[in-house]
Design an enzyme around this catalytic site. Structure first.
Site: not given
Length: 524
Positions: A134, A145-146, A222, A284
Site C-alpha cells: 500500500e 497515515a503514510h 478501503h 486494515d
C-alpha cells in the site's frame, strides 16, 4: 489419508445455508458420492458439530499487523512478527491473509519483502497469500497515515517501481494512485505479472479511475477513505461502483472497513446496495489490534489508540483499525442488513474472487481447500480449521464431539464443555452385529479386558488433541490380538464409567446440558 465427516451442521454453500454434512480428506473438501458408490467405504472420523454453521475461512486482503507487530516497522524480526499475527488471526476465523506494508523507506521493502514468502497455513497460523504493498506510489494529498517524505512517483514507469520494491515474487497486491504520471503503463505491467492492482490514497476523478480499470486495475483500497468524496458532477473513484465504462463481465472489487468507525453505517448500506458483487470486508488492522489502548506504530508513524479509535499521534487522522475480521462481519451484518450469507461471503468468497483463487479458497465446494470456520448463531467463532485440521478452538464455546468410526468399531471421544473444568474424555468400544457379545473379528475368544484399557496411560486423556484419540485406537487394536476373559458390561453407562473413571450416571452428569445427547450417543 483419513476420511472425516462433519455431521449435525449447517453449511454455507452456493450462496445459501443448507443442512448437510461436510466431507474432508487430504486437506480437501470432497464429494461423498464418490466415497459411497466408488470406494464403498465409511468415514474414519465423524465430528458432531453441535448444529454450528460451517462457513469458508475468512480472508483479509489488508492488514498492517496486530498483537504488537507492525509489518512495516519491525524489520529486524519480520518472520517472527508475521508468524505471531498469523497465529493470532486463527482465533478470529481468518484462514488466509495478505500482510500489508504501508509507505516506507526504500530499504524497508528490500529488507522485508524477501522475508515474507507465501506459505500454507496450519496450526502455526493462517495461510500467507502474498504481500499487499500500500504505497509509496500514492497522492500526498490523501496520504492519511503514510509519511509524506517516503511517497514516490514513477517517472520511468515500471522501472521506477522495481527500483523501490526490488523483487515482486512475494507480492499479490499493489495499491497506487492512478492519476500519477505513467500509472497506466505501470498498471499494465503489474497486471501482466499476475499482481492485483488496487486504486487508493488518490485524488483521481472518475475518468482516471475508469482508465485504470480498463488497463487492468480491479480493486479499490478501503472505499470512502483516502479518496475524493462523492460529488454529483464527478463522483471520483467511488463512481466506479456504478460506472458504465467498465468492460462487460469485469468486476471492480472494493475493500471496505466495517469497524464501526471508519465507515458510517449509511455509507456501508450505499456500497452494498449499489455494487454488492464487489464488496470485500477488510480490517486494515494495525499493531494495536488485540492490545490495550496506548501508543503503537503503523510503519514510520506513531499511533495513539483511545476509545477504540487509532489516530496518528497528535492528530485526529484515523490510521487503521483495531477490529478483527469476525467483528467486522458482525458489524457489517448489523449495519447493512445484508443477511448472514452475504456478510460471510464478503469476508471469504469475494476476496478469493478478487485474487482469482475462488476454486481453492473462500468456498466449501468440492475439491476446495478445507479451510473453514465453525460459528454459532451470533457468528462468534467456535473453532477454525485449515486443510481439515482444527487449528483453533474457542475456550468459551461448546465445542464439537468427535466420533471415531474405524471399520464399524466405534469410539466416542472428546465430548467437551470448553471454558469449564468439565473435560469429559470418554471412549466406547465395540460392538458388531446385533449381539453385544459377538466377537470382533470372528474369533469367539476375542473379548476385552477393559480394566486393562482403563489402566493404560494412553487412555488417561487430559486434553482433546488427536494424539490422545490416536493413542487409544492404537492400544485398542493391540488388545484385539489378545484373548481376554472379561465380558462386555451389559449396561453401557456402567461400562463408560468403568473405562474412564467418570460418573456418567450420577447427579453430576445429569446436571450437564449435554447429558441427554451423551446418553443417546452411548446407547447407539
Amino acid at each position: 489419508m483419513k476420511l472425516i465427516q462433519f455431521r449435525n451442521c449447517r453449511l454455507l454453500r452456493n450462496h445459501t445455508i443448507i443442512k448437510d454434512d461436510l466431507w474432508v480428506r487430504n486437506g480437501k473438501i470432497i464429494d461423498p458420492m464418490g466415497v459411497f458408490f466408488d470406494e464403498e467405504c465409511h468415514s474414519d472420523i465423524q465430528i458432531d458439530c453441535k448444529e454450528a454453521l460451517i462457513a469458508p475461512g475468512f480472508i483479509d486482503l489488508q492488514i498492517n499487523g496486530g498483537y504488537g507487530v507492525d509489518f512495516s516497522y519491525d524489520i529486524n524480526t519480520v518472520w517472527e512478527g508475521v508468524s505471531k499475527v498469523a497465529k493470532g488471526l486463527l482465533s478470529h476465523g481468518v484462514t488466509s491473509f495478505c500482510p500489508t506494508l504501508v509507505t516506507s523507506p526504500k530499504d524497508t521493502y528490500t529488507q522485508v519483502l524477501p522475508k515474507i514468502p507465501r506459505k500454507a497455513g496450519g496450526p502455526d497460523g493462517s495461510t500467507i497469500l502474498g504481500v499487499h504493498l500500500e504505497g509509496p506510489f500514492i497522492n500526498p494529498s490523501k496520504k492519511g497515515a503514510h509519511p509524506e517524505n517516503c511517497i514516490r512517483d514513477f517517472p520511468n514507469g515500471i522501472d521506477s517501481l522495481l527500483e523501490v520494491y526490488g523483487d515482486l515474487s512475494n507480492v499479490s497486491i499493489v495499491t497506487l494512485a492512478p492519476e500519477k504520471e505513467n500509472a497506466k503503463e505501470v498498471i499494465e505491467a503489474l497486471t501482466k505479472r499476475g499482481i492485483t492492482v488496487s486504486l487508493g490514497h488518490t485524488m483521481a476523478n472518475l475518468k482516471e479511475g475508469e482508465i485504470a480499470c480498463n488497463n487492468g486495475a480491479t480493486l479499490i483500497t478501503h472505499l470512502f477513505n483516502a479518496m475524493l468524496p462523492f460529488h454529483h458532477r464527478d463522483p471520483g473513484i467511488v463512481g466506479l461502483l456504478s460506472s458504465d465504462a467498465i468492460p462487460p463481465g469485469k468486476t471492480v472489487f472494493f475493500g471496505i472497513i466495517a469497524d464501526g468507525i471508519h465507515t458510517h453505517p449509511a455509507a456501508l448500506r450505499i456500497a452494498h446496495r449499489v455494487h454488492p458483487k464487489g464488496l470485500i470486508l477488510v480490517t486494515d488492522a494495525i499493531s494495536a489490534m488485540g492490545l490495550s489502548e496506548g501508543t503503537h506504530h503503523i510503519g514510520q508513524m506513531s499511533v495513539d489508540v483511545t476509545g477504540g479509535r487509532a489516530y496518528v499521534a497528535g492528530t485526529k487522522t484515523l490510521c487503521g483499525s483495531i477490529a478483527p475480521m469476525d467483528e467486522c462481519v458482525r458489524i457489517f451484518l448489523d449495519s447493512s442488513g445484508c443477511g448472514t450469507v452475504f456478510a460471510l461471503e464478503a469476508a471469504s468468497l469475494t476476496p478469493a474472487k478478487c485474487l482469482g483463487i475462488e476454486s481453492q479458497k473462500g468456498t466449501l465446494n468440492f475439491d476446495a481447500d478445507a479451510d473453514f470456520v465453525l460459528l454459532d448463531d451470533a457468528l462468534e467463532v467456535c473453532s477454525t480449521w485449515i486443510a481439515g485440521e482444527c487449528v483453533y478452538r474457542n475456550p468459551e464455546k461448546v465445542s464439537f464431539v468427535v466420533l471415531m468410526d474405524n471399520h464399524h468399531d466405534s469410539l466416542l471421544c472428546c465430548s467437551i464443555k470448553m471454558g469449564s473444568l468439565y473435560l469429559v474424555i470418554f471412549a466406547v468400544a465395540v460392538f458388531v452385529g446385533s449381539a453385544l457379545n459377538t466377537p470382533m473379528h470372528g474369533s469367539a475368544e476375542d473379548v476385552y479386558d477393559y480394566q486393562s484399557i482403563r489402566a493404560s496411560p494412553k487412555v488417561q486423556c487430559d486434553s482433546t488433541d488427536m494424539s490422545c484419540i490416536e493413542g487409544f485406537i492404537e492400544h485398542h487394536r493391540s488388545e484385539e490380538a489378545d484373548n481376554r476373559n472379561t465380558n462386555l458390561p451389559e449396561n453401557k453407562l456402567n461400562f463408560l464409567s468403568l473405562i474412564t473413571g467418570k460418573d456418567f450416571i450420577g447427579t453430576e452428569m445429569e446436571k450437564r446440558k449435554d447429558y441427554p445427547e451423551t446418553v443417546s450417543l452411548i446407547k447407539r
